[in-house]
Design a protein around this motif. Structure first.
Motif, PDB file in Angstrom:
ATOM      1  N   THR A  42       0.809  -1.221   0.000  1.00 51.01           N
ATOM      2  CA  THR A  42       0.000   0.000   0.000  1.00 51.01           C
ATOM      3  C   THR A  42       0.841   1.270   0.000  1.00 51.01           C
ATOM      4  N   LEU A  43       1.994   1.250   0.652  1.00 51.50           N
ATOM      5  CA  LEU A  43       2.766   2.478   0.829  1.00 51.50           C
ATOM      6  C   LEU A  43       3.902   2.636  -0.176  1.00 51.50           C
ATOM      7  N   LEU A  44       4.610   1.557  -0.503  1.00 51.83           N
ATOM      8  CA  LEU A  44       5.795   1.681  -1.362  1.00 51.83           C
ATOM      9  C   LEU A  44       5.470   2.228  -2.757  1.00 51.83           C
ATOM     10  N   PRO A  45       4.423   1.752  -3.450  1.00 49.85           N
ATOM     11  CA  PRO A  45       4.135   2.347  -4.772  1.00 49.85           C
ATOM     12  C   PRO A  45       3.846   3.847  -4.694  1.00 49.85           C
ATOM     13  N   PHE A  46       3.100   4.274  -3.651  1.00 47.11           N
ATOM     14  CA  PHE A  46       2.829   5.699  -3.481  1.00 47.11           C
ATOM     15  C   PHE A  46       4.125   6.463  -3.218  1.00 47.11           C
ATOM     16  N   CYS A  49       6.112   6.711  -6.513  1.00 47.66           N
ATOM     17  CA  CYS A  49       5.425   7.648  -7.421  1.00 47.66           C
ATOM     18  C   CYS A  49       5.570   9.086  -6.931  1.00 47.66           C
ATOM     19  N   SER A  50       5.475   9.276  -5.619  1.00 46.83           N
ATOM     20  CA  SER A  50       5.632  10.612  -5.054  1.00 46.83           C
ATOM     21  C   SER A  50       7.018  11.170  -5.332  1.00 46.83           C
ATOM     22  N   ASN A  51       8.039  10.349  -5.149  1.00 49.87           N
ATOM     23  CA  ASN A  51       9.411  10.804  -5.412  1.00 49.87           C
ATOM     24  C   ASN A  51       9.608  11.171  -6.880  1.00 49.87           C
ATOM     25  N   VAL A  52       8.986  10.394  -7.772  1.00 49.99           N
ATOM     26  CA  VAL A  52       9.111  10.682  -9.199  1.00 49.99           C
ATOM     27  C   VAL A  52       8.416  12.008  -9.537  1.00 49.99           C
ATOM     28  N   ILE A  53       7.229  12.225  -8.960  1.00 45.30           N
ATOM     29  CA  ILE A  53       6.494  13.479  -9.190  1.00 45.30           C
ATOM     30  C   ILE A  53       7.329  14.673  -8.739  1.00 45.30           C
ATOM     31  N   TYR A  92       0.966   7.254   7.364  1.00 40.72           N
ATOM     32  CA  TYR A  92       2.223   7.344   8.114  1.00 40.72           C
ATOM     33  C   TYR A  92       3.328   6.614   7.382  1.00 40.72           C
ATOM     34  N   PRO A  93       4.578   7.098   7.395  1.00 38.12           N
ATOM     35  CA  PRO A  93       4.993   8.458   7.776  1.00 38.12           C
ATOM     36  C   PRO A  93       5.269   9.315   6.544  1.00 38.12           C
ATOM     37  N   MET A  94       4.450   9.130   5.497  1.00 43.30           N
ATOM     38  CA  MET A  94       4.720   9.766   4.209  1.00 43.30           C
ATOM     39  C   MET A  94       4.717  11.285   4.304  1.00 43.30           C
ATOM     40  N   GLY A  95       3.778  11.853   5.066  1.00 46.74           N
ATOM     41  CA  GLY A  95       3.728  13.303   5.195  1.00 46.74           C
ATOM     42  C   GLY A  95       4.985  13.859   5.831  1.00 46.74           C
ATOM     43  N   SER A 186      15.298   7.674  -6.605  1.00 44.42           N
ATOM     44  CA  SER A 186      13.975   7.719  -5.983  1.00 44.42           C
ATOM     45  C   SER A 186      13.569   6.333  -5.486  1.00 44.42           C
ATOM     46  N   LEU A 187      13.857   5.313  -6.305  1.00 41.76           N
ATOM     47  CA  LEU A 187      13.509   3.942  -5.935  1.00 41.76           C
ATOM     48  C   LEU A 187      14.285   3.481  -4.709  1.00 41.76           C
ATOM     49  N   MET A 188      15.584   3.715  -4.704  1.00 44.99           N
ATOM     50  CA  MET A 188      16.413   3.264  -3.584  1.00 44.99           C
ATOM     51  C   MET A 188      16.085   4.039  -2.315  1.00 44.99           C
ATOM     52  N   GLY A 189      15.810   5.327  -2.447  1.00 48.22           N
ATOM     53  CA  GLY A 189      15.423   6.106  -1.273  1.00 48.22           C
ATOM     54  C   GLY A 189      14.133   5.595  -0.663  1.00 48.22           C
ATOM     55  N   SER A 190      13.170   5.246  -1.495  1.00 48.56           N
ATOM     56  CA  SER A 190      11.898   4.715  -1.009  1.00 48.56           C
ATOM     57  C   SER A 190      12.102   3.366  -0.323  1.00 48.56           C
ATOM     58  N   CYS A 191      12.927   2.515  -0.926  1.00 52.88           N
ATOM     59  CA  CYS A 191      13.180   1.188  -0.330  1.00 52.88           C
ATOM     60  C   CYS A 191      13.888   1.320   1.020  1.00 52.88           C
TER      61      CYS A 191
END
Length: 308
Positions: A42-46, A49-53, A92-95, A186-191
């Motif tokens: 639920t969180l990783l794809p968002f 995508c957020s980092n890419v945006i 949490y904790p995306m914001g 962006s991908l590695m930062g999210s992971c």
């Protein structure tokens, strides 16, 4: 003194893991299953995508429908509007993560960052409609849970504006080339962030399992304590112990606060930006209190609840 306390605590935790290894194993397994089956999908794809945006500087496209409202009422810049929206939609904790990264990249000021941290970190609608709603008693409609979680954002925002002396909308800041990341970055930062979140979920799931084994607390106290330690385990415990509106009350309160696990997850993503986790906890406590009061008020009106 603080370091000595945490040294003793870490040694005590090690002995607890050794002495009660079966409980620790079950807690760790439960936490990792939750992380892998619910949080990551639920969180990783968002997050990616957020980092890419952000990297493509496409923030203005996403926030266009709500930009004027958030700009005028919440006094947010374009980057601040995106931080607020991502925190509401992604959970949490995306914001807090977005707020911290924008501060590091000088896309929002320190003042706006402090203000945003008070209002941008919340459970996602997917979590509320999926997991939290499944634990609600039948006498509590889902819309009451949603209203009690999100409506207090408005008075909290007003209080935060007064506290941080926000008296006019923040202006947009220029985007530097250094803040633009490639897709791989962006991908590695999210992971990396997801691994941190998984570690905290696992640790607090172990703590939650230890709490369930305590012989000194009744089941009601344990359920409430679990809710304010780790919300997923807490919601499950509350739904089994409390019936009627009391179950909905504690589920709403625990979900609004986010649990100690959520606090530590938030701390892990804001530590480099100079934001205060103490301020964050105070604002979440205020938000939780308002959630509980609003829930009590709404459930005292029989016309709003379904007839038995």
């Amino acid at each position: 003194m603080k370091k000595s306390f945490f040294r003793l605590l870490s040694v005590a935790a090690l002995f607890a893991l050794l002495l009660f290894h079966d409980t620790a194993f079950e807690g760790a397994k439960s936490g990792l299953i939750l992380w892998g089956s619910v949080v990551v999908p639920t969180l990783l794809p968002f997050m990616i995508c957020s980092n890419v945006i952000v990297s493509l500087n496409a923030i203005h496209i996403l926030i266009f429908p709500v930009r004027q409202l958030l700009h005028r009422f919440f006094c947010l810049s374009d980057a601040g509007c995106y931080t607020f929206v991502s925190g509401l939609l992604c959970g949490y904790p995306m914001g807090a993560k977005t707020c911290s990264e924008f501060m590091d990249a000088d896309r929002i000021t320190q003042k706006e960052g402090k203000y945003l941290l008070a209002i941008c970190n919340h459970p996602s609608p997917m979590f509320l409609l999926g997991y939290a709603a499944s634990g609600l008693p039948k006498s509590v409609p889902v819309w009451i849970l949603l209203l009690c979680i999100y409506a207090p954002v408005i008075p909290v925002a007003l209080a935060a504006r007064f506290c941080y002396k926000v008296d006019r909308p923040f202006g947009s800041m220029p985007v530097s080339k250094e803040s633009i990341k490639s897709f791989d970055e962006s991908l590695m930062g999210s992971c990396e962030v997801m691994v941190k979140i998984g570690g905290y979920i696992m640790l607090f799931s172990i703590l939650a399992f230890y709490i369930t084994k305590l012989p000194i607390l009744c089941s009601e106290y344990k359920a409430v304590l679990l809710g304010f330690v780790e919300i997923t385990t807490g919601i499950q415990a509350v739904s089994h112990v409390f019936a009627g509106t009391m179950g909905g009350l504690w589920i709403s309160g625990a979900t609004a606060f986010g649990g100690l696990s959520g606090v530590f997850q938030t701390k892990s993503v804001i530590k480099n930006a100079g934001l205060s986790i103490r301020h964050y906890v105070v604002w979440k406590a205020i938000h939780t209190l308002l959630t509980i009061l609003l829930f009590i008020l709404l459930t005292r009106l029989p016309i709003l609840l379904p007839s038995a």
